[in-house]
Design a protein around this motif. Structure first.
Motif, short mmCIF file in Angstrom:
data_model
loop_
_atom_site.label_atom_id
_atom_site.label_comp_id
_atom_site.label_asym_id
_atom_site.label_seq_id
_atom_site.Cartn_x
_atom_site.Cartn_y
_atom_site.Cartn_z
N GLU A 9 -70.83 69.78 37.39
CA GLU A 9 -71.88 69.31 38.28
C GLU A 9 -72.04 70.28 39.44
OE1 GLU A 9 -72.71 65.51 41.31
OE2 GLU A 9 -70.90 65.59 40.06
N LEU A 10 -73.29 70.53 39.82
CA LEU A 10 -73.56 71.34 41.00
C LEU A 10 -73.50 70.44 42.22
CD1 LEU A 10 -76.58 73.52 39.80
CD2 LEU A 10 -74.15 74.10 39.78
N LYS A 11 -72.39 70.49 42.93
CA LYS A 11 -72.20 69.69 44.13
C LYS A 11 -72.20 70.63 45.31
CE LYS A 11 -71.48 65.41 45.49
NZ LYS A 11 -72.43 64.34 45.18
N SER A 12 -73.22 70.52 46.15
CA SER A 12 -73.42 71.49 47.21
C SER A 12 -72.18 71.74 48.06
CB SER A 12 -74.58 71.03 48.11
OG SER A 12 -74.78 71.91 49.17
N SER A 13 -71.48 70.68 48.44
CA SER A 13 -70.34 70.81 49.34
C SER A 13 -69.15 71.52 48.70
CB SER A 13 -69.91 69.42 49.83
OG SER A 13 -69.54 68.60 48.74
N ARG A 14 -69.17 71.69 47.38
CA ARG A 14 -68.04 72.30 46.68
C ARG A 14 -68.38 73.66 46.08
NH1 ARG A 14 -66.78 66.77 43.28
NH2 ARG A 14 -66.41 65.40 45.08
N MET A 15 -69.52 74.22 46.49
CA MET A 15 -69.96 75.48 45.90
C MET A 15 -69.73 76.66 46.84
SD MET A 15 -73.50 74.20 44.10
CE MET A 15 -73.90 75.83 43.44
N LYS A 16 -69.39 77.80 46.27
CA LYS A 16 -69.21 79.01 47.03
C LYS A 16 -70.58 79.54 47.49
CE LYS A 16 -65.13 80.35 44.31
NZ LYS A 16 -64.55 81.37 43.40
N PRO A 17 -70.63 80.26 48.63
CA PRO A 17 -71.91 80.81 49.10
C PRO A 17 -72.65 81.63 48.05
CG PRO A 17 -70.26 81.00 50.81
CD PRO A 17 -69.54 80.51 49.58
N GLN A 18 -71.91 82.41 47.25
CA GLN A 18 -72.56 83.23 46.22
C GLN A 18 -73.23 82.36 45.17
OE1 GLN A 18 -73.36 86.35 46.13
NE2 GLN A 18 -74.36 86.01 44.14
N TRP A 19 -72.61 81.24 44.82
CA TRP A 19 -73.22 80.32 43.86
C TRP A 19 -74.51 79.72 44.44
CZ3 TRP A 19 -68.26 77.10 42.29
CH2 TRP A 19 -67.34 77.96 41.69
N ILE A 20 -74.44 79.39 45.73
CA ILE A 20 -75.64 78.85 46.39
C ILE A 20 -76.76 79.88 46.35
CG2 ILE A 20 -76.58 78.02 48.58
CD1 ILE A 20 -74.64 76.05 47.42
N ASN A 21 -76.41 81.15 46.59
CA ASN A 21 -77.42 82.22 46.54
C ASN A 21 -78.05 82.31 45.15
OD1 ASN A 21 -76.90 82.92 49.20
ND2 ASN A 21 -75.48 84.56 48.68
N GLU A 22 -77.23 82.17 44.12
CA GLU A 22 -77.75 82.27 42.76
C GLU A 22 -78.70 81.12 42.44
OE1 GLU A 22 -74.93 83.16 39.66
OE2 GLU A 22 -73.61 84.21 41.07
N VAL A 23 -78.37 79.92 42.91
CA VAL A 23 -79.27 78.78 42.70
C VAL A 23 -80.59 79.00 43.43
CG1 VAL A 23 -79.61 76.31 43.12
CG2 VAL A 23 -77.40 77.14 42.30
N ALA A 24 -80.52 79.49 44.66
CA ALA A 24 -81.74 79.77 45.43
C ALA A 24 -82.61 80.80 44.72
CB ALA A 24 -81.38 80.25 46.84
N GLU A 25 -81.99 81.85 44.20
CA GLU A 25 -82.73 82.88 43.48
C GLU A 25 -83.35 82.33 42.20
OE1 GLU A 25 -79.79 85.86 42.98
OE2 GLU A 25 -79.81 86.47 45.10
#
Length: 293
Positions: free
Chosen positions: A7-23
């Protein structure tokens, strides 16, 4: 799978993973709408006063219905609604936080539809308008919370009874009666039938729906940059998400507040509000042939 997460849980994701989702969101031309609630503006006192005003308005409407027909079957539903809004003893309790969320969801839903229609108005997107699907984040696996049920049962009423909530459609669709969205028109083709458009709402747990997970990532990113500003580890992701969040005027965020609440401190929001500088927006408008005053 790549991140070994179910599951993609925002509070448990690394900044790089967040960047990849945004992209991913920006690269696939996915649009999102962001409403922000400021706790310094929407205090308990403000919310409590607003609920009392809403209850008074409902009570007046109840009296009009009663005067017209003392046996009207809607009276029981109106009484239940009045108790929920006012927080009457013995009624199903809706917390202030849940009440705020419930009040802004109708406006948020309509803005999502409006943004979709304006952003994807070209013929290449027609097939995507065959059906709308609305999924809300359920907090419990087997039941709806009081605030969630309040929205589930009254969404059409809440939108239809609020005069300032209107749905603007692309002008070119007026000449395209075959456009799939026109299936939601009334018989005169002048109004959109909310019951047909909204259909059956789905309430899904985050782990069961990828759209809810993506929304959680976007919301977590926005909260981080509001609270931490330039020090947020998600600032780069937010810069990417500006293209996802922007409306047709270049605004990325809507700071939601009740009538009577004080204005928010826009200093903390100004660096985040727009997708491009205001003067650039004016140049774009001018280049499009609009008259600038």
């Amino acid at each position: 799978r790549q991140w070994q997460r179910r599951e993609l849980k925002s509070s448990r994701m690394k900044p790089q993973w967040i960047n990849e989702v945004a992209e991913f969101l920006a690269g696939h031309q996915i649009s999102a709408v962001a409403y922000v609630t400021d706790n310094e503006v929407m205090t308990k006192a403000i919310v409590g006063e607003f609920r009392l005003r809403q209850a008074a308005a409902i009570a007046k409407g109840r009296q009009r219905v009663l005067d017209a027909d003392p046996n009207d079957t809607r009276i029981a539903d109106i009484d239940a609604l009045l108790d929920r809004v006012a927080g009457a003893p013995g009624s199903e309790h809706i917390s202030h936080d849940d009440f705020i969320q419930a009040q802004q969801i109708p406006e948020l839903v309509l803005e999502c539809v409006r943004r979709t229609c304006l952003r994807y108005s070209e013929p290449e997107w027609d097939s995507d308008f065959e059906r709308f699907r609305f999924v809300f984040d359920a907090k419990h696996p087997d039941r709806l919370k009081a605030g969630e049920r309040y929205v589930h049962e009254g969404l059409e009423r809440m939108i239809g009874s609020t005069k300032r909530l209107t749905l603007d459609l692309p002008l070119e669709w007026a000449e395209r009666p075959e456009h799939p969205f026109r299936q939601f028109d009334d018989v005169d083709g002048q109004h959109t039938l909310l019951s047909e458009l909204l259909g059956a709402r789905d309430w899904a747990r985050s782990e069961d729906d990828v759209c809810v997970q993506l929304a959680d990532v976007v919301a977590g990113t926005i909260r981080s940059v509001i609270e931490l500003g330039a020090h947020s580890p998600r600032l780069q992701a937010y810069q990417t998400l500006r293209a996802v969040l922007t409306d047709q005027d270049g605004y990325c965020l809507h700071v939601y507040r009740f009538r009577g609440a004080p204005q928010p401190d826009l200093v903390r929001y100004m660096p985040l509000l727009r997708a491009w500088p205001r003067d650039e927006w004016l140049r774009r408008v001018s280049a499009g042939g609009a008259v600038m005053l």
